[in-house]
Design an enzyme around this catalytic site. Structure first.
Site, short mmCIF file in Angstrom:
data_model
loop_
_atom_site.label_atom_id
_atom_site.label_comp_id
_atom_site.label_asym_id
_atom_site.label_seq_id
_atom_site.Cartn_x
_atom_site.Cartn_y
_atom_site.Cartn_z
N GLU A 124 0.66 -1.07 0.04
CA GLU A 124 -0.11 -0.13 -0.14
C GLU A 124 0.85 1.38 0.22
O GLU A 124 0.41 2.30 0.25
CB GLU A 124 -0.85 0.01 0.96
CG GLU A 124 -1.89 -1.17 1.19
CD GLU A 124 -2.73 -1.29 -0.04
OE1 GLU A 124 -3.07 -0.37 -0.50
OE2 GLU A 124 -2.81 -2.51 -0.49
N ASP A 215 -1.65 -2.45 -9.29
CA ASP A 215 -2.32 -3.59 -9.20
C ASP A 215 -2.56 -4.43 -10.48
O ASP A 215 -3.29 -3.74 -11.36
CB ASP A 215 -3.59 -3.50 -8.34
CG ASP A 215 -3.56 -2.71 -7.01
OD1 ASP A 215 -2.40 -2.85 -6.46
OD2 ASP A 215 -4.50 -2.36 -6.49
#
Length: 683
Positions: A124, A215
């Site tokens: 993250e 991602d």
């Protein structure tokens, strides 16, 4: 015109505890199709990071995927990136565990693919400077962070056309900025828009490196992207355009850039994550204010780098459930460090699995609201604890310690069979009830809270402006999509934390129907009250001299409860309610408990009159929960359901079940009403 270097990085990850079918779906719609397309474009270089559990899945279930990657690696087209094996938020786990997780993933890559990774992914992109030393000590030379990290330190977008070097205590690490512009373009905008941007950069008379690392799931797994990226050939068209414009842009690996391009300078990065995480980590009460402020300044983009929300650790104060998981993990890690447990041991691996980040936070992504992900965290932490107990034994007794780091001690009962954690200052309630034989925390429910996006959902419903969740859009839009209709009926908020043994004094006209929506009037001050505590041979005694509103008077009442762990799974609580006033009082008293069952059943909605016990079977967990009372009472039972937002839309989720034993009685001055409640787990 100078040729620019474009570094494409893909980050693939599935959380610990996610369903096997989700792994398979990811492989089918995103991971495999991406590799298939990349295999056709043999001149394109790229970079890949996968979390350890996803690598394990691929090795076990899809060996051809591994074989295809090996072929790309041997041809010099692909570089693999390390990181924490189980994708933890590195900055909030102990330093020793950071190094252990990174070394575990690097070793896996080296053993499986025969190459030693030079870089590490930051989960993250939650950055704190202390990570530098742990990376370098694990043999890592570079990492990748968002451009917002760099711009918050004073750089402009035009400065981010390469990489920088940061250091901590004289230890250096290279850091690459990820272009937010490219993250938003790829793969959502037309390929021509992306190529125009590359050509614009190539007009600058200097060496330029730009990074898009994001991602892998957005290439096929996000709603609508499989059709867009593969059926409509976005990715194939994009790679073809890169090949056809090789005089303008060339693809490169991160290590190749390190070896051929000098850094742009030294930099010291602030604690940060990507911009959206800063918003999500803010208290819900101010998120809408923050969003409004950002929109007011959207036409002055030069100010945006200095607009920041919270930072990741705010989740530890925003959600007690996150803090409890985190402190459970920290407690075990310290135990293991004290015993010098080897990094490669099964005990440590289970601890590492319990550090997987996804269940520890909430935003458009983040899995806090998904019970199966929270359960997986506890499952692995409890497996680690079982291994520890098997080797070193357990105390089988109460201890007093500041478990949650709020400067006030909690009471922990830990044995080889069960853990019972009690907070005397939160209503004298049980906030963790671990069944070690099942590796399961039966108190792992989620309190229903207001989330800032509920405002947006309510407005969309009122304006009849909701859409089906399967429609393709970027997450970076204001579209309101729902997985089911009628969610407004479940926007319910608890004014107290959902824990067990909370003591309610209901109004005499309060009925079962008020429970689900928390529409009852609380006449006492015990639910949020502080209880005095005493440990002795009888167990943990909690008592509070509080007050109850009765006939418009605030009258004194004392509640005493003695918690006694049973020999096996469960506990008995001896209650005494004493009228300290001069008035004869009629009481409607409820003892609330919560249970995190594996799924909702018809038994979770019930009003049962005048019985001594309540029983609930959990077929998945293979045990019965039995709550019995020494005297007859009514049982109010209702589900705990939340409404949350995810990348695929708004959804309702079953979090657990509330069970309230309700007693009606009358007490004269100085008289007591006494009873016992026993909670047992029966195989």
């Amino acid at each position: 015109m100078k040729k620019i270097k474009f570094v494409l990085g893909i980050h693939n990850h599935q959380p610990i505890g996610n369903f096997k079918w989700v792994f398979e779906k990811g492989y089918k719609v995103a991971y495999k199709p991406f590799i298939d397309v990349m295999s056709k474009h043999k001149s394109i270089k790229w970079n890949l990071h996968s979390s350890g559990m996803l690598w394990e899945f691929m090795v076990q279930s899809h060996p051809p995927y591994i074989k295809a990657l090996k072929k790309m690696i041997s041809s010099g087209r692909l570089e693999l990136i390390s990181g924490g094996y189980y994708e933890p938020i590195l900055s909030v786990i102990p330093s020793a565990d950071r190094a252990g997780q990174i070394k575990q993933l690097s070793k896996f890559i080296e053993d499986t693919f025969g190459c030693k990774p030079q870089g590490a992914w930051v989960a993250e992109r939650v950055w704190e400077p202390s990570i530098v030393k742990d990376f370098t000590n694990a043999g890592i030379k570079y990492t990748i962070l968002d451009d917002v990290h760099f711009m918050a330190s004073g750089l402009k977008e035009n400065d981010l056309k390469g990489y920088y070097v940061t250091e901590d205590e004289g230890t250096s690490l290279s850091v690459f900025p990820i272009s937010q512009r490219l993250r938003y373009l790829i793969p959502f905008r037309d390929v021509s828009v992306c190529m125009e941007y590359f050509k614009q950069l190539a007009n600058e008379d200097k060496d330029i490196v730009v990074v898009m690392a994001d991602d892998g799931e957005k290439f096929g797994m996000w709603p609508g992207t499989n059709k867009h990226v593969y059926e409509n050939k976005w990715l194939d068209t994009f790679l073809t355009a890169l090949e056809e414009n090789s005089d303008v842009v060339e693809t490169a690996t991160f290590s190749e850039v390190l070896n051929t391009v000098k850094p742009q300078g030294r930099i010291y990065l602030q604690t940060n994550s990507y911009f959206e995480m800063g918003e999500w980590s803010l208290p819900s009460s101010v998120q809408n204010d923050f969003d409004r402020f950002v929109k007011q300044n959207e036409f002055t983009p030069e100010f945006k780098p200095f607009i920041r929300g919270g930072f990741w650790r705010n989740f530890l104060s925003k959600y007690d459930e996150v803090n409890n998981m985190h402190k459970k993990m920290i407690r075990l890690s310290r135990k293991f460090q004290d015993k010098k447990i080897d990094t490669s041991s099964d005990m440590k691996k289970e601890l590492y699995a319990g550090q997987c980040n996804c269940a520890y936070w909430h935003g458009v992504f983040g899995g806090l609201y998904l019970p199966h992900l929270r359960n997986a965290i506890y499952e692995h932490l409890l497996k680690a604890e079982n291994l520890y107990n098997g080797k070193f034994g357990s105390e089988n007794s109460w201890i007093k310690t500041d478990f949650d780091c709020d400067s006030v001690d909690e009471f922990l009962y830990e044995s080889k069979n069960q853990n019972i954690y009690v907070d005397a200052e939160r209503g004298g309630s049980i906030f963790e009830f671990d069944i070690l034989g099942k590796n399961y925390n039966l108190s792992n429910v989620l309190t229903r809270r207001y989330e800032s996006y509920h405002k947006k959902l309510r407005e969309a419903i009122e304006n009849n402006n909701v859409a089906d969740s399967k429609e393709f859009t970027s997450i970076h839009t204001d579209a309101v999509k729902v997985k089911e209709f009628g969610l407004e009926n479940h926007l319910v908020y608890d004014w107290y934390g959902k824990t067990s043994l909370l003591d309610h004094f209901f109004g005499n006209d309060t009925g079962y129907d008020s429970l689900y929506g928390v529409k009852f009037k609380e006449e006492g001050d015990f639910v949020l009250g502080i209880y005095d505590s005493k440990l002795d041979k009888n167990g943990l005694t909690l008592s509070r001299c509080g007050h109850v509103w009765y006939n418009d008077k605030h009258l004194p009442v004392e509640v005493t409860k003695i918690i006694k762990p049973l020999k096996f799974d469960g506990y008995e609580v001896e209650y005494k309610i004493k009228n300290l006033s001069d008035v004869v009082m009629n009481f409607k008293f409820g003892v609330e408990q919560v249970f995190a069952f594996s799924e909702k059943t018809a038994a979770d909605t019930a009003e049962i009159k005048n019985k001594k016990d309540w029983k609930r079977k959990d077929k998945n967990l293979k045990f019965d929960t039995v709550v019995s009372s020494s005297v007859n009472c009514d049982w109010w039972v209702c589900p705990i359901e939340t409404v949350s937002a995810s990348d695929s839309g708004y959804e309702k989720t079953y979090q657990g079940t509330t069970v309230v034993a309700v007693y009606e009685f009358t007490l004269d001055k100085d008289k007591e009403f006494c009873f016992k409640i026993k909670t047992r787990i029966v195989d």
